[in-house]
Design an enzyme around this catalytic site. Structure first.
Site, mmCIF file in Angstrom:
data_model
loop_
_atom_site.group_PDB
_atom_site.id
_atom_site.type_symbol
_atom_site.label_atom_id
_atom_site.label_comp_id
_atom_site.label_asym_id
_atom_site.label_seq_id
_atom_site.Cartn_x
_atom_site.Cartn_y
_atom_site.Cartn_z
ATOM 1 N N SER A 116 -45.371 22.784 25.208
ATOM 2 C CA SER A 116 -44.118 22.303 24.626
ATOM 3 C C SER A 116 -44.222 22.396 23.115
ATOM 4 O O SER A 116 -45.230 21.986 22.533
ATOM 5 C CB SER A 116 -43.853 20.855 25.047
ATOM 6 O OG SER A 116 -42.645 20.377 24.491
ATOM 7 N N HIS A 130 -37.046 25.089 19.754
ATOM 8 C CA HIS A 130 -37.779 24.340 20.784
ATOM 9 C C HIS A 130 -38.070 25.285 21.933
ATOM 10 O O HIS A 130 -37.270 26.177 22.244
ATOM 11 C CB HIS A 130 -36.933 23.166 21.279
ATOM 12 C CG HIS A 130 -37.297 22.699 22.660
ATOM 13 N ND1 HIS A 130 -36.596 23.110 23.798
ATOM 14 C CD2 HIS A 130 -38.281 21.887 23.107
ATOM 15 C CE1 HIS A 130 -37.139 22.552 24.859
ATOM 16 N NE2 HIS A 130 -38.154 21.809 24.476
#
Length: 351
Positions: A116, A130
């Site tokens: 992540s 992201h």
């Protein structure tokens, strides 16, 4: 990468995300060699598993000293590889989003591995980005024979999830087109339905209902991708279905991160900017915080997980953000800020 059916998927995913993390951090560090290096923070989970958080932040300057100027303001590229027992309440909650999980009334072993990342640049013209890619599996408790030989129990359910999305403060059509075009090129070899399906899902997922606008200009988002029927695809849609096909797609999407984002970042990281643009950037970051803390499933699930590493979960939040009461910024449709808001309210097809 050739198929490796003799190697457990959990091991292959762990090896892949470790390499991808290193590739991404290296690519970002090369852009600003005079900046502090990413902090590598290895950690162990008491309930089972490990992780490596690679975090960028500029050290606080001594009083009276000018802060160091860097192209990144805050960034994190984290991996986690965890395992343990999943209790019935957690299983029940997960079944709402993962149809492949059967109705289980007892605790069962689970394994989860993922990468992540969130990048918050300093320059208002350089977009936040992201991405995350993850693998999850649930097994039966191992038999005595399996336990003695170090094997896992019988697989009950498994899936991949993830995606990548761009969040600019100022809209540049060529940046949006490049980001989506690069991701689409990674998706297309794995089925014609993949990019349009996951692009639409991304637009729907990263939406802030109380603001009536998206967090950013999208990308792809997917979850519960396994060899069973999927609610987002028609039965005859061309898409990856077997474990090998899905893992190959996930690797292609992960490998597309650097070429999809770094050229945009390089183009904007030294753009001239002023206090007005910085103010708007901080207001947009406020929206980013609202989505992540109120709506993001990953954040909420992570914070509810026993033994959760809160610092890594909240790594996605920007270092600074701003909220203004009834701000006028973004309300003029002819302003640069207003043109971004229009796209956030009405998502476009970029490729």
């Amino acid at each position: 990468m050739a198929a490796q059916p003799d190697i457990p998927m959990r091991q292959r995913v762990e090896e892949y995300i470790s390499k991808l993390q290193d590739d991404i951090v290296s690519a970002l560090e090369k852009l600003d060699p005079n900046a502090p290096a990413f902090k590598r923070d290895a950690w162990l989970r008491a309930q089972g598993g490990r992780g490596l958080s690679c975090v960028f932040a500029v050290p606080v300057s001594p009083p009276g000293a000018a802060p160091q100027q860097t192209i990144l303001e805050k960034a994190g590229v984290n991996i986690s590889v965890v395992h343990g027992m999943l209790p019935p309440p957690a299983i029940k909650q997960m079944r709402a989003d993962h149809s492949s999980i059967p109705d289980i009334q007892s605790s069962v072993p689970f394994f989860a591995a993922g990468i992540s990342l969130v990048i918050h640049p300093r320059n208002p013209h350089a977009p936040t980005v992201h991405a995350n890619y993850r693998y999850f599996e649930i097994t039966e408790p191992p038999t005595e024979e399996e336990q003695a030989s170090g094997k896992q129990g019988k697989l009950i359910a498994w899936w991949f999830g993830g995606g990548s999305d761009l969040t600019p403060s100022y809209l540049y059509q060529e940046d949006a087109a490049h980001f989506h075009r690069t991701i689409k090129a990674a998706c297309d070899p794995h089925g014609a339905a993949v990019y349009p399906t996951f692009k639409k899902w991304c637009d729907e997922y990263f939406f802030i209902p109380h603001r009536g606008e998206a967090r950013g200009i999208g990308g792809i988002f997917f979850d519960d991708l396994c060899d069973e029927a999927h609610s987002r695809f028609a039965p005859d849609d061309a898409r990856p279905k077997s474990p090998e096909e899905i893992f190959a797609f996930v690797r292609a999407a992960g490998d597309a991160f650097v070429p999809s984002y770094v050229p945009i970042f390089e183009r904007r990281m030294h753009a001239p900017s002023d206090e007005h643009e910085r103010r708007w950037q901080l207001l947009r970051r406020g929206r980013y915080v609202e989505f992540n803390l109120v709506y993001d499933r990953g954040t909420k699930f992570g914070l509810m997980t026993p033994g959760a590493r809160v610092e890594s979960i909240l790594m996605s939040l920007p270092e600074t953000a701003r909220w203004e009461y009834m701000s006028e910024l973004g309300t003029d449709p002819e302003s640069r800020e207003g043109k971004l808001v229009e796209v956030l309210k009405h998502p476009l097809e970029w490729v």
